[in-house]
Design a protein around this motif. Structure first.
Motif, PDB file in Angstrom:
ATOM      1  N   GLU A 292       0.852  -1.180   0.000  1.00  0.00           N
ATOM      2  CA  GLU A 292       0.000   0.000   0.000  1.00  0.00           C
ATOM      3  C   GLU A 292       0.895   1.240   0.000  1.00  0.00           C
ATOM      4  O   GLU A 292       1.422   1.635   1.044  1.00  0.00           O
ATOM      5  CB  GLU A 292      -0.915  -0.005   1.228  1.00  0.00           C
ATOM      6  N   GLY A 293       1.073   1.821  -1.175  1.00  0.00           N
ATOM      7  CA  GLY A 293       1.967   2.976  -1.286  1.00  0.00           C
ATOM      8  C   GLY A 293       3.401   2.586  -1.023  1.00  0.00           C
ATOM      9  O   GLY A 293       3.944   1.670  -1.653  1.00  0.00           O
ATOM     10  N   ASP A 294       4.001   3.256  -0.033  1.00  0.00           N
ATOM     11  CA  ASP A 294       5.401   2.975   0.285  1.00  0.00           C
ATOM     12  C   ASP A 294       5.556   2.063   1.487  1.00  0.00           C
ATOM     13  O   ASP A 294       6.634   1.972   2.070  1.00  0.00           O
ATOM     14  CB  ASP A 294       6.156   4.287   0.521  1.00  0.00           C
ATOM     15  N   HIS A 295       4.450   1.395   1.879  1.00  0.00           N
ATOM     16  CA  HIS A 295       4.551   0.460   2.994  1.00  0.00           C
ATOM     17  C   HIS A 295       3.678  -0.769   2.703  1.00  0.00           C
ATOM     18  O   HIS A 295       3.214  -0.946   1.586  1.00  0.00           O
ATOM     19  CB  HIS A 295       4.161   1.129   4.320  1.00  0.00           C
ATOM     20  N   PHE A 296       3.504  -1.593   3.721  1.00  0.00           N
ATOM     21  CA  PHE A 296       2.762  -2.839   3.560  1.00  0.00           C
ATOM     22  C   PHE A 296       1.474  -2.793   4.377  1.00  0.00           C
ATOM     23  O   PHE A 296       1.277  -1.932   5.236  1.00  0.00           O
ATOM     24  CB  PHE A 296       3.612  -4.032   4.010  1.00  0.00           C
ATOM     25  N   ARG A 297       0.605  -3.752   4.110  1.00  0.00           N
ATOM     26  CA  ARG A 297      -0.652  -3.864   4.852  1.00  0.00           C
ATOM     27  C   ARG A 297      -0.902  -5.339   5.129  1.00  0.00           C
ATOM     28  O   ARG A 297      -0.784  -6.179   4.243  1.00  0.00           O
ATOM     29  CB  ARG A 297      -1.799  -3.262   4.047  1.00  0.00           C
ATOM     30  N   TRP A 298      -1.240  -5.631   6.374  1.00  0.00           N
ATOM     31  CA  TRP A 298      -1.593  -6.998   6.754  1.00  0.00           C
ATOM     32  C   TRP A 298      -3.082  -7.198   6.520  1.00  0.00           C
ATOM     33  O   TRP A 298      -3.913  -6.375   6.943  1.00  0.00           O
ATOM     34  CB  TRP A 298      -1.253  -7.243   8.229  1.00  0.00           C
ATOM     35  N   VAL A 299      -3.443  -8.294   5.827  1.00  0.00           N
ATOM     36  CA  VAL A 299      -4.845  -8.601   5.529  1.00  0.00           C
ATOM     37  C   VAL A 299      -5.197  -9.884   6.267  1.00  0.00           C
ATOM     38  O   VAL A 299      -4.904 -10.991   5.785  1.00  0.00           O
ATOM     39  CB  VAL A 299      -5.054  -8.777   4.014  1.00  0.00           C
ATOM     40  N   PRO A 300      -5.806  -9.803   7.448  1.00  0.00           N
ATOM     41  CA  PRO A 300      -6.139 -11.010   8.203  1.00  0.00           C
ATOM     42  C   PRO A 300      -7.089 -11.910   7.436  1.00  0.00           C
ATOM     43  O   PRO A 300      -7.989 -11.425   6.739  1.00  0.00           O
ATOM     44  CB  PRO A 300      -6.797 -10.465   9.476  1.00  0.00           C
ATOM     45  N   ALA A 301      -6.894 -13.211   7.555  1.00  0.00           N
ATOM     46  CA  ALA A 301      -7.780 -14.164   6.907  1.00  0.00           C
ATOM     47  C   ALA A 301      -9.131 -14.202   7.621  1.00  0.00           C
ATOM     48  O   ALA A 301      -9.202 -14.015   8.842  1.00  0.00           O
ATOM     49  CB  ALA A 301      -7.145 -15.554   6.896  1.00  0.00           C
ATOM     50  N   PHE A 302     -10.188 -14.439   6.884  1.00  0.00           N
ATOM     51  CA  PHE A 302     -11.480 -14.708   7.493  1.00  0.00           C
ATOM     52  C   PHE A 302     -11.411 -16.093   8.126  1.00  0.00           C
ATOM     53  O   PHE A 302     -10.972 -17.050   7.490  1.00  0.00           O
ATOM     54  CB  PHE A 302     -12.594 -14.654   6.440  1.00  0.00           C
ATOM     55  N   TRP A 303     -11.849 -16.193   9.371  1.00  0.00           N
ATOM     56  CA  TRP A 303     -11.834 -17.493  10.052  1.00  0.00           C
ATOM     57  C   TRP A 303     -12.730 -18.470   9.296  1.00  0.00           C
ATOM     58  O   TRP A 303     -13.827 -18.135   8.883  1.00  0.00           O
ATOM     59  CB  TRP A 303     -12.331 -17.333  11.494  1.00  0.00           C
TER      60      TRP A 303
END
Length: 305
Positions: A292-303
């Motif tokens: 995301e732009g100049d950094h990262f993003r954590w996308v948690p999994a749906f349980w």
């Protein structure tokens, strides 16, 4: 009992009000994430090189308390090719640091119906006490099979012979506890250690690879089967590391190299789309990485129930 048998929630006891294990499959590989509990630590440990005001703003944006919060402790069980593999072993006994809500692994494995004698291999991402202490709990060693193989990077074992904490920034008591626990662990399990240099396949589709950074022998474990992939990142990634991968964690023995390792790993995970689990991400910590732009993003999994 196989990991297949514990893929669905079992009845919890009165002291287990929230789930403490989560099962998934990576192709033909069974994976079980188990919570060893939580460590309450000062928030400054997340980023001792960051401007305190910027760090405070991040905590506020995340609805986290300003002074201290609970770091999750996640451990992974894997079954592949007839081998049952424990990746890291949690904190074990409280090392006189007032950490009563950690060290739950052995009890939680028992509640999941997993016999310690069924474990054929242990993979250690590194020798910090919250990754090896579960094997030092009274009575555990005697319950392990005599041919148990414990895989750890040779550089990690060498480091703890005379650890250098020059660049780490830890709360009082932690350096002594880390040093004592690592020394005790190596002394008690030396005959079962199977050191590797850079990479080793433990079972079909289960590969441990040394990254360095957090500690000289810090390693990650990659699982691959049937087109599915998952990486257990150990302590290479913390919650703040997605938005601020250049922030230095207080337990990192080479913070600059740890940041480079983190950025390389997150870049790779974002490119492949594979799943990520890490020791100190909120349980069960299963998710993916996006750019995301100049950094990262954590996308948690749906349980998945």
């Amino acid at each position: 009992m196989s990991l297949d048998d514990i893929s669905h929630p079992a009845r919890t006891g009165p002291d287990e009000l929230v789930p403490s294990r989560y099962a998934l499959r990576i192709g033909e590989i069974d994976v079980l994430v188990v919570s060893d509990g939580v460590l309450p630590l000062p928030t400054a440990m997340l980023a001792h090189n960051a401007d305190p005001a910027v760090r405070a703003a991040w905590l506020d944006d995340m609805f986290l308390p300003p002074e201290a919060f609970d770091w999750s402790l996640n451990v992974v069980m894997v079954r592949s090719g007839g081998r049952t593999i424990l990746i890291d072993a949690g904190l074990g006994l409280d090392p006189d640091l007032n950490l009563p809500r950690a060290g739950q692994l052995i009890r939680r494995l028992a509640s999941a119906g997993i016999d310690l004698a069924s474990v054929t291999d242990v993979v250690l991402t590194h020798l910090h006490m919250d990754h090896v202490g579960g094997l030092l709990v009274d009575g555990v060693k005697e319950r392990l099979r005599p041919d148990l193989r414990i895989h750890v990077a040779a550089a990690e074992v060498e480091f703890w012979e005379a650890p250098d904490f020059t660049h780490a920034v830890m709360p009082p008591g932690f350096p002594d506890a880390l040093r004592a626990t690592a020394r005790r662990f190596v002394n008690e399990y030396r005959s079962r250690l199977r050191p590797f240099d850079d990479e080793r396949e433990i079972a079909p589709g289960v590969v441990v690879r040394r990254t360095g950074g957090h500690t000289p022998g810090h390693s990650v474990v990659r699982l691959a089967s049937g087109g599915d992939r998952l990486t257990f990142a150990g302590d290479a990634v913390f919650a703040v590391g997605f938005e601020h991968p250049d922030w230095h964690n207080g337990f990192e023995h080479d913070p600059e190299e740890a940041a480079r390792v983190r950025i390389r790993l997150l870049t790779e995970l974002a490119a492949t789309g594979e799943q990520l689990v890490a020791t100190h991400l909120p349980f069960p910590s299963v998710g993916r990485v996006a750019v995301e732009g100049d950094h990262f993003r954590w996308v948690p999994a749906f349980w998945d129930y």
